[in-house]
Motif scaffolding. Structure first.
Motif, PDB file in Angstrom:
ATOM      1  N   SER A   1       0.002  10.942   1.304  1.00  8.24           N
ATOM      2  CA  SER A   1      -1.432  10.996   1.025  1.00  8.24           C
ATOM      3  C   SER A   1      -1.767  12.289   0.300  1.00  8.24           C
ATOM      4  CB  SER A   1      -2.227  10.912   2.338  1.00  8.24           C
ATOM      5  OG  SER A   1      -3.591  11.223   2.125  1.00  8.24           O
ATOM      6  N   LEU A   2      -2.580  12.171  -0.739  1.00  8.45           N
ATOM      7  CA  LEU A   2      -2.972  13.360  -1.497  1.00  8.45           C
ATOM      8  C   LEU A   2      -3.811  14.303  -0.641  1.00  8.45           C
ATOM      9  CD1 LEU A   2      -2.968  14.864  -4.181  1.00  8.45           C
ATOM     10  CD2 LEU A   2      -4.963  13.527  -4.880  1.00  8.45           C
ATOM     11  N   SER A   3      -4.542  13.764   0.320  1.00  4.66           N
ATOM     12  CA  SER A   3      -5.348  14.619   1.198  1.00  4.66           C
ATOM     13  C   SER A   3      -4.463  15.531   2.039  1.00  4.66           C
ATOM     14  CB  SER A   3      -6.234  13.761   2.101  1.00  4.66           C
ATOM     15  OG  SER A   3      -5.453  12.884   2.892  1.00  4.66           O
ATOM     16  N   THR A   4      -3.327  15.013   2.509  1.00  5.99           N
ATOM     17  CA  THR A   4      -2.411  15.835   3.309  1.00  5.99           C
ATOM     18  C   THR A   4      -1.749  16.899   2.448  1.00  5.99           C
ATOM     19  OG1 THR A   4      -1.959  14.017   4.836  1.00  5.99           O
ATOM     20  CG2 THR A   4      -0.366  15.807   4.774  1.00  5.99           C
ATOM     21  N   THR A   5      -1.225  16.510   1.294  1.00  6.97           N
ATOM     22  CA  THR A   5      -0.568  17.496   0.427  1.00  6.97           C
ATOM     23  C   THR A   5      -1.562  18.546  -0.066  1.00  6.97           C
ATOM     24  OG1 THR A   5      -0.895  16.036  -1.494  1.00  6.97           O
ATOM     25  CG2 THR A   5       1.172  15.827  -0.294  1.00  6.97           C
ATOM     26  N   ALA A   6      -2.816  18.120  -0.308  1.00  3.92           N
ATOM     27  CA  ALA A   6      -3.836  19.091  -0.715  1.00  3.92           C
ATOM     28  C   ALA A   6      -4.140  20.061   0.416  1.00  3.92           C
ATOM     29  CB  ALA A   6      -5.100  18.362  -1.147  1.00  3.92           C
TER      30      ALA A   6
ATOM     31  N   TRP B   1     -16.535   6.998  17.654  1.00  2.50           N
ATOM     32  CA  TRP B   1     -17.945   7.314  17.492  1.00  2.50           C
ATOM     33  C   TRP B   1     -18.450   6.996  16.085  1.00  2.50           C
ATOM     34  CZ3 TRP B   1     -14.600  11.034  19.723  1.00  2.50           C
ATOM     35  CH2 TRP B   1     -14.700  11.139  21.105  1.00  2.50           C
ATOM     36  N   GLY B   2     -17.993   5.860  15.578  1.00  2.00           N
ATOM     37  CA  GLY B   2     -18.422   5.420  14.261  1.00  2.00           C
ATOM     38  C   GLY B   2     -17.690   6.052  13.107  1.00  2.00           C
ATOM     39  N   ILE B   3     -16.741   6.939  13.396  1.00  2.00           N
ATOM     40  CA  ILE B   3     -15.973   7.618  12.336  1.00  2.00           C
ATOM     41  C   ILE B   3     -14.622   6.928  12.198  1.00  2.00           C
ATOM     42  CG2 ILE B   3     -14.945   9.793  11.582  1.00  2.00           C
ATOM     43  CD1 ILE B   3     -17.002  11.248  13.287  1.00  2.00           C
ATOM     44  N   PRO B   4     -14.319   6.358  11.031  1.00  2.00           N
ATOM     45  CA  PRO B   4     -13.025   5.687  10.853  1.00  2.00           C
ATOM     46  C   PRO B   4     -11.874   6.677  10.826  1.00  2.00           C
ATOM     47  CG  PRO B   4     -14.221   5.748   8.773  1.00  2.00           C
ATOM     48  CD  PRO B   4     -15.163   6.288   9.814  1.00  2.00           C
ATOM     49  N   VAL B   5     -10.824   6.362  11.540  1.00  2.00           N
ATOM     50  CA  VAL B   5      -9.610   7.189  11.581  1.00  2.00           C
ATOM     51  C   VAL B   5      -8.499   6.402  10.920  1.00  2.00           C
ATOM     52  CG1 VAL B   5      -7.960   8.391  13.061  1.00  2.00           C
ATOM     53  CG2 VAL B   5     -10.375   8.269  13.729  1.00  2.00           C
ATOM     54  N   ASN B   6      -8.022   6.906   9.778  1.00  2.00           N
ATOM     55  CA  ASN B   6      -7.011   6.163   9.026  1.00  2.00           C
ATOM     56  C   ASN B   6      -5.599   6.515   9.488  1.00  2.00           C
ATOM     57  OD1 ASN B   6      -6.429   8.668   7.826  1.00  2.00           O
ATOM     58  ND2 ASN B   6      -7.743   8.262   6.068  1.00  2.00           N
ATOM     59  N   ALA B   7      -4.632   5.824   8.875  1.00  2.00           N
ATOM     60  CA  ALA B   7      -3.233   5.993   9.273  1.00  2.00           C
ATOM     61  C   ALA B   7      -2.710   7.379   8.946  1.00  2.00           C
ATOM     62  CB  ALA B   7      -2.365   4.930   8.594  1.00  2.00           C
ATOM     63  N   THR B   8      -3.267   8.034   7.936  1.00  2.00           N
ATOM     64  CA  THR B   8      -2.819   9.388   7.593  1.00  2.00           C
ATOM     65  C   THR B   8      -3.058  10.348   8.755  1.00  2.00           C
ATOM     66  OG1 THR B   8      -3.279   9.029   5.239  1.00  2.00           O
ATOM     67  CG2 THR B   8      -3.120  11.308   5.997  1.00  2.00           C
ATOM     68  N   ILE B   9      -4.249  10.276   9.342  1.00  2.00           N
ATOM     69  CA  ILE B   9      -4.574  11.161  10.465  1.00  2.00           C
ATOM     70  C   ILE B   9      -3.726  10.817  11.683  1.00  2.00           C
ATOM     71  CG2 ILE B   9      -6.408  11.913  12.018  1.00  2.00           C
ATOM     72  CD1 ILE B   9      -8.400  11.334   9.782  1.00  2.00           C
TER      73      ILE B   9
ATOM     74  N   ARG C   1       2.712  18.321  -6.934  1.00  2.00           N
ATOM     75  CA  ARG C   1       4.178  18.195  -6.957  1.00  2.00           C
ATOM     76  C   ARG C   1       4.677  17.429  -5.733  1.00  2.00           C
ATOM     77  NH1 ARG C   1       5.219  23.094  -7.275  1.00  2.00           N
ATOM     78  NH2 ARG C   1       5.713  23.286  -9.482  1.00  2.00           N
ATOM     79  N   LEU C   2       4.210  17.815  -4.549  1.00  2.00           N
ATOM     80  CA  LEU C   2       4.667  17.154  -3.335  1.00  2.00           C
ATOM     81  C   LEU C   2       4.199  15.705  -3.292  1.00  2.00           C
ATOM     82  CD1 LEU C   2       6.082  17.345  -0.602  1.00  2.00           C
ATOM     83  CD2 LEU C   2       3.935  18.178   0.376  1.00  2.00           C
ATOM     84  N   TYR C   3       2.940  15.470  -3.613  1.00  2.00           N
ATOM     85  CA  TYR C   3       2.399  14.113  -3.596  1.00  2.00           C
ATOM     86  C   TYR C   3       3.088  13.229  -4.636  1.00  2.00           C
ATOM     87  CZ  TYR C   3      -0.944  10.307  -4.304  1.00  2.00           C
ATOM     88  OH  TYR C   3      -1.528   9.070  -4.456  1.00  2.00           O
ATOM     89  N   GLY C   4       3.290  13.773  -5.827  1.00  2.00           N
ATOM     90  CA  GLY C   4       3.917  12.990  -6.888  1.00  2.00           C
ATOM     91  C   GLY C   4       5.349  12.607  -6.568  1.00  2.00           C
ATOM     92  N   ASN C   5       6.089  13.523  -5.958  1.00  2.00           N
ATOM     93  CA  ASN C   5       7.477  13.206  -5.616  1.00  2.00           C
ATOM     94  C   ASN C   5       7.577  12.148  -4.530  1.00  2.00           C
ATOM     95  OD1 ASN C   5       8.806  14.982  -7.428  1.00  2.00           O
ATOM     96  ND2 ASN C   5       8.367  16.700  -6.088  1.00  2.00           N
ATOM     97  N   ILE C   6       6.716  12.245  -3.521  1.00  2.00           N
ATOM     98  CA  ILE C   6       6.736  11.244  -2.451  1.00  2.00           C
ATOM     99  C   ILE C   6       6.298   9.891  -2.988  1.00  2.00           C
ATOM    100  CG2 ILE C   6       5.799  10.617  -0.201  1.00  2.00           C
ATOM    101  CD1 ILE C   6       7.730  12.952  -0.156  1.00  2.00           C
TER     102      ILE C   6
ATOM    103  N   GLU D   1       0.831  -1.179   0.000  1.00  2.00           N
ATOM    104  CA  GLU D   1       0.000   0.000   0.000  1.00  2.00           C
ATOM    105  C   GLU D   1       0.877   1.243   0.000  1.00  2.00           C
ATOM    106  OE1 GLU D   1      -2.616  -0.201   3.293  1.00  2.00           O
ATOM    107  OE2 GLU D   1      -3.801  -1.852   2.478  1.00  2.00           O
ATOM    108  N   LEU D   2       0.702   2.068  -1.022  1.00  2.00           N
ATOM    109  CA  LEU D   2       1.551   3.241  -1.172  1.00  2.00           C
ATOM    110  C   LEU D   2       0.989   4.472  -0.482  1.00  2.00           C
ATOM    111  CD1 LEU D   2       2.579   2.840  -4.920  1.00  2.00           C
ATOM    112  CD2 LEU D   2       3.834   2.117  -2.882  1.00  2.00           C
ATOM    113  N   THR D   3      -0.255   4.419  -0.035  1.00  2.00           N
ATOM    114  CA  THR D   3      -0.844   5.545   0.660  1.00  2.00           C
ATOM    115  C   THR D   3      -1.479   5.060   1.948  1.00  2.00           C
ATOM    116  OG1 THR D   3      -2.525   7.285   0.551  1.00  2.00           O
ATOM    117  CG2 THR D   3      -2.932   5.272  -0.738  1.00  2.00           C
ATOM    118  N   PRO D   4      -1.325   5.813   3.038  1.00  2.00           N
ATOM    119  CA  PRO D   4      -1.889   5.374   4.320  1.00  2.00           C
ATOM    120  C   PRO D   4      -3.380   5.633   4.458  1.00  2.00           C
ATOM    121  CG  PRO D   4      -0.679   7.420   4.599  1.00  2.00           C
ATOM    122  CD  PRO D   4      -0.473   6.997   3.170  1.00  2.00           C
ATOM    123  N   ASP D   5      -4.031   6.211   3.438  1.00  2.00           N
ATOM    124  CA  ASP D   5      -5.452   6.523   3.544  1.00  2.00           C
ATOM    125  C   ASP D   5      -6.313   5.282   3.710  1.00  2.00           C
ATOM    126  OD1 ASP D   5      -4.962   9.190   3.385  1.00  2.00           O
ATOM    127  OD2 ASP D   5      -5.412   9.382   1.260  1.00  2.00           O
TER     128      ASP D   5
END
Length: 231
Positions: free
Chosen positions: A107-112, A14-22, A164-169, A2-6
């Motif tokens: 993760s693209l969400s973090t770079t965004a 409380w029913g909300i999933p918390v992924n590795a990115t967070i 740019r940041l997401y693509g390089n990582i 897996e290349l992204t931790p999302d």
């Protein structure tokens, strides 16, 4: 692999999933906060600096000198913002070498989110420096016809920073996965060294671009015209 931790769900709150990115973002924040508290706990004029405080001062002064070289004027507020971006991205990328740790910058969400923070900071710094009316006039230069194009250009900056940041990582992770499948005993050491180097470079590039965008929004128009005439 897996290349992204999302996609990795660590727990649910409380029913909300918390992924590795967070979770990994929280870890980076805790690491930076803990280190800063340990180094600055005896930050007083009567206490001689130790090696850790000296190292921190070198990093801060280095970031400040780069900002002043680009903006051509002292800007402490810009140091706080850009310095935080640099330290967060650099620490995230450097922790890539830790086994089992997926940096949030993969993760693209973090770079965004990082790019969006720059996108919001540009007009805020611009309005603080030039005033609301003075900054909004820059979108209509050199004529009103350029208004939609200047707005599109402003948003494209944020998108380019994120991609740019997401693509390089991600490219580094893909190359590492390919090399590890070819020679799993030799390339891990090489990739760790390259990961440390490229992580610092990407953090530096992101911080420099953010400084350039904000400096262009806060530049004094009269000063810019004077500089162009002298050139």
């Amino acid at each position: 692999m897996e290349l992204t931790p999302d996609s990795t769900i660590v727990f649910e709150a409380w029913g909300i999933p918390v992924n590795a990115t967070i979770v990994n973002t929280w870890i980076i924040m805790a690491v930076l906060t803990g280190i800063s508290m340990l180094i600055t706990r005896k930050l007083r004029p009567d206490v001689p600096p130790n090696r850790w405080r000296t190292m921190l001062e070198v990093i801060v002064q280095g970031i400040q000198s780069q900002i002043e070289e680009i903006s051509r004027r002292p800007s402490r507020n810009l140091l706080y913002f850009v310095g935080t971006l640099f330290l967060f991205i650099a620490t995230s990328n450097l922790m890539l070498v830790m086994p089992g740790f997926d940096p949030p910058t993969a993760s693209l969400s973090t770079t965004a989110a990082l790019a969006f923070s720059v996108l919001i900071a540009v007009p805020l710094f611009g309005m603080t420096s030039r005033g609301v009316g003075g900054y909004l006039k820059t979108y209509m230069q050199p004529s009103v016809i350029m208004l939609p194009f200047n707005i599109i250009s402003e948003f494209s900056r944020g998108i380019s920073l994120a991609i740019r940041l997401y693509g390089n990582i991600m490219s580094g992770a893909v190359i590492a996965a390919i090399l590890l499948s070819v020679a799993p005993f030799f390339f891990p050491v090489v990739m760790d060294v390259l990961g440390l180097l490229t992580g610092l470079i990407q953090a530096y590039i992101f911080a420099i671009l953010a400084t350039v965008y904000i400096s262009s929004a806060t530049a004094d128009p009269s000063t810019s015209k004077t500089e162009k005439k002298t050139q």
